[in-house]
Write a protein that holds these residues in place. Sequence first.
Motif, short mmCIF file in Angstrom:
data_model
loop_
_atom_site.label_atom_id
_atom_site.label_comp_id
_atom_site.label_asym_id
_atom_site.label_seq_id
_atom_site.Cartn_x
_atom_site.Cartn_y
_atom_site.Cartn_z
N GLY A 177 0.84 -1.20 0.00
CA GLY A 177 0.00 0.00 0.00
C GLY A 177 0.87 1.24 0.00
N LEU A 178 0.76 2.04 -1.04
CA LEU A 178 1.57 3.25 -1.15
C LEU A 178 0.64 4.47 -1.28
N GLY A 179 -0.34 4.52 -0.36
CA GLY A 179 -1.27 5.64 -0.34
C GLY A 179 -0.81 6.70 0.64
N PRO B 289 -2.53 -2.56 20.78
CA PRO B 289 -4.00 -2.42 20.78
C PRO B 289 -4.54 -1.41 19.76
N HIS B 290 -4.37 -1.71 18.48
CA HIS B 290 -4.87 -0.81 17.41
C HIS B 290 -4.57 0.65 17.76
N MET B 291 -3.30 0.89 17.92
CA MET B 291 -2.85 2.21 18.41
C MET B 291 -1.91 2.90 17.44
N ALA B 292 -1.69 2.30 16.25
CA ALA B 292 -0.65 2.84 15.37
C ALA B 292 -0.90 4.31 15.04
N ALA B 293 -2.13 4.65 14.70
CA ALA B 293 -2.43 6.05 14.33
C ALA B 293 -3.90 6.31 14.62
N ILE B 294 -4.16 7.19 15.55
CA ILE B 294 -5.53 7.47 15.97
C ILE B 294 -5.81 8.96 15.73
N PRO C 67 0.40 1.68 -10.93
CA PRO C 67 1.83 2.03 -10.89
C PRO C 67 2.07 3.36 -10.18
N LYS C 68 3.13 3.40 -9.39
CA LYS C 68 3.46 4.60 -8.61
C LYS C 68 4.95 4.87 -8.73
N ALA C 69 5.35 6.12 -8.55
CA ALA C 69 6.77 6.46 -8.50
C ALA C 69 7.02 7.28 -7.24
P1 NAP Z 1 -5.02 4.97 0.88
O1 NAP Z 1 -4.48 6.36 0.83
O2 NAP Z 1 -6.37 4.73 0.28
O3 NAP Z 1 -3.95 4.03 0.18
C1 NAP Z 1 -4.20 2.67 -0.05
C2 NAP Z 1 -3.03 2.07 -0.82
O4 NAP Z 1 -3.28 0.66 -0.96
C3 NAP Z 1 -2.90 2.63 -2.23
O5 NAP Z 1 -1.55 2.76 -2.59
C4 NAP Z 1 -3.58 1.57 -3.08
O6 NAP Z 1 -3.10 1.47 -4.42
C5 NAP Z 1 -3.19 0.31 -2.34
N1 NAP Z 1 -4.11 -0.79 -2.66
C6 NAP Z 1 -5.44 -0.85 -2.47
N2 NAP Z 1 -5.95 -2.01 -2.94
C7 NAP Z 1 -4.91 -2.68 -3.47
C8 NAP Z 1 -4.76 -3.92 -4.13
N3 NAP Z 1 -5.83 -4.71 -4.35
N4 NAP Z 1 -3.54 -4.29 -4.54
C9 NAP Z 1 -2.47 -3.50 -4.36
N5 NAP Z 1 -2.52 -2.30 -3.73
C10 NAP Z 1 -3.73 -1.90 -3.29
O7 NAP Z 1 -5.11 4.46 2.38
P2 NAP Z 1 -4.32 5.01 3.66
O8 NAP Z 1 -4.92 6.30 4.11
O9 NAP Z 1 -2.87 4.96 3.37
O10 NAP Z 1 -4.72 3.91 4.75
C11 NAP Z 1 -4.44 2.53 4.56
C12 NAP Z 1 -5.11 1.70 5.63
O11 NAP Z 1 -4.42 1.84 6.88
C13 NAP Z 1 -6.54 2.09 6.00
O12 NAP Z 1 -7.47 1.62 5.05
C14 NAP Z 1 -6.71 1.42 7.35
O13 NAP Z 1 -7.16 0.09 7.15
C15 NAP Z 1 -5.29 1.38 7.90
N6 NAP Z 1 -5.13 2.23 9.10
C16 NAP Z 1 -4.76 1.66 10.27
C17 NAP Z 1 -4.57 2.45 11.39
C18 NAP Z 1 -4.09 1.85 12.69
O14 NAP Z 1 -4.08 2.54 13.71
N7 NAP Z 1 -3.65 0.62 12.71
C19 NAP Z 1 -4.76 3.83 11.33
C20 NAP Z 1 -5.16 4.39 10.11
C21 NAP Z 1 -5.34 3.57 8.99
P3 NAP Z 1 -3.26 2.71 -5.47
O15 NAP Z 1 -2.26 3.73 -4.99
O16 NAP Z 1 -2.91 2.13 -6.77
O17 NAP Z 1 -4.68 3.18 -5.34
#
Ligand code: NAP
Length: 308
Positions: free
Chosen positions: A139-141, A270-275, A165-167
Motif C-alpha cells: 500500500g503506497l497511499g 492495541p490498534h494504536m498505530a495512528a488514531i 503504478p506509482k513512483a
Molecule cells: P489509501 O491512501 O487509500 O492508500 C491505499 C493504498 O493501498 C494505495 O496505494 C492503493 O493502491 C493500495 N491498494 C489498495 N488495494 C490494493 C490492491 N488490491 N492491490 C495492491 N494495492 C492496493 O489508504 P491510507 O490512508 O494509506 O490507509 C491505509 C489503511 O491503513 C486504511 O485503510 C486502514 O485500514 C489502515 N489504518 C490503520 C490504522 C491503525 O491505527 N492501525 C490507522 C489508520 C489507517 P493505489 O495507490 O494504486 O490506489
Amino acid sequence: MITVALLSRPGLMDPMQALLARELPGVTVASWPESAARDAELAVCWKPEPGALATMPKLKLIHSIAAGVDNILSDPTVPDVPLCRIVDPDISAAMTEFVLWGTLYFHRDFDRVVSNGRNGVWRRYEQRAAKDRRVGILGLGELGSAAAIRLVELGFAVSAWSRSPKALAGVRTYSGADALDDFLGETEILVSLLPLTASTVGLLNAGRLGRLPKGAALILCSRGEHLATEDLVALLRSGHLRGAVLDVFEHEPLPADHALWREPGVLVTPHMAAIASWQVIAQQVAENARRLLRGETLLNVVDRARGY
Ligand code: NAP
C-alpha cells in the motif's frame, strides 16, 4: 442547518457533540438510534449497526471517523451517497512513527534482546546497515508513502506494492497482483498499510507469507482481516518467519485469553498505530458539511467501486 447522526457503539462519539456544535453553529447532533438521527442528512460512523444507514431517508453524505471505510462498506445495504474518510498529516506522522519503531524493533534485534533479557541472557547480534535491510510496504497511499519517505531517509532499502503504478523517490515500486510474489520475495520486513477490500481480504496467507525470505518479519498496521492468523503462527513455529508486530485484529479488542498474546515472536499492540483526534475529525466532518450545504466538491471522497 443540517442534522448530523452519530452511529457507533454507545458513548464512543460523545466528544463529537460539543465539537460539532462549535464547528457548525445551529447544527442538530443526534446519536443513533435517537429519532432525530433518522432524519439526518449527514451520518458520522464507526462500525454502524448493519442496516441502520439504509433507514435514513434524508441521508446525503456518510463520513468515516477513520482513514479506513471498511467499517462502513461491510454493510451491503449502505445507501449510494458520497462516502468520505479522514486524511490528516498527524495520522500519517503517527503511522510513520509506528512503522519506524516496528522496523527498528526487528532491524536492531530488540525482539530478540527483550526476549533474551527475560532469561538473563547477554547476547549481541551481528549488526547490519540499514541500506542492507529490505523493507517492503503493502500500500503506497497516504500512510504507506509517508512511512516509505522516512524509511528512505533513514537509509533502508525500501520497496512498495500498490494497485496502480506509482513512483516515489528512492522506493522500488511494484504494482498489481502479478508483481506481488516478486515484491514479497525481496522483503525482509513487511509492513501492511492496505485498505480492507474484497481484493485484499485474507491476502496475507500461507502462500503469500511463505514467499517472504526465511527470517522475515511482519508489521500489520492495516486490518486484522488481511491476515490468516493460523498461517502466520505456523510459519513462525516452523522458523520460516522471525516475528510479527500485530496492531489490528479481526475481533477487537483481542480477548485476554487469546493465544496470540502469548505466541513467541508475536507482539500485540492495541490498534494504536495512528488514531485521529476528535478535534481533527470534527473539523473535517464540519468542512464537508459546509461543502455539502454549499453544493461544493467534498474532500477525501472514497471510490465506492474500489472500496477505498
Ligand atoms: P489509501 O491512501 O487509500 O492508500 C491505499 C493504498 O493501498 C494505495 O496505494 C492503493 O493502491 C493500495 N491498494 C489498495 N488495494 C490494493 C490492491 N488490491 N492491490 C495492491 N494495492 C492496493 O489508504 P491510507 O490512508 O494509506 O490507509 C491505509 C489503511 O491503513 C486504511 O485503510 C486502514 O485500514 C489502515 N489504518 C490503520 C490504522 C491503525 O491505527 N492501525 C490507522 C489508520 C489507517 P493505489 O495507490 O494504486 O490506489
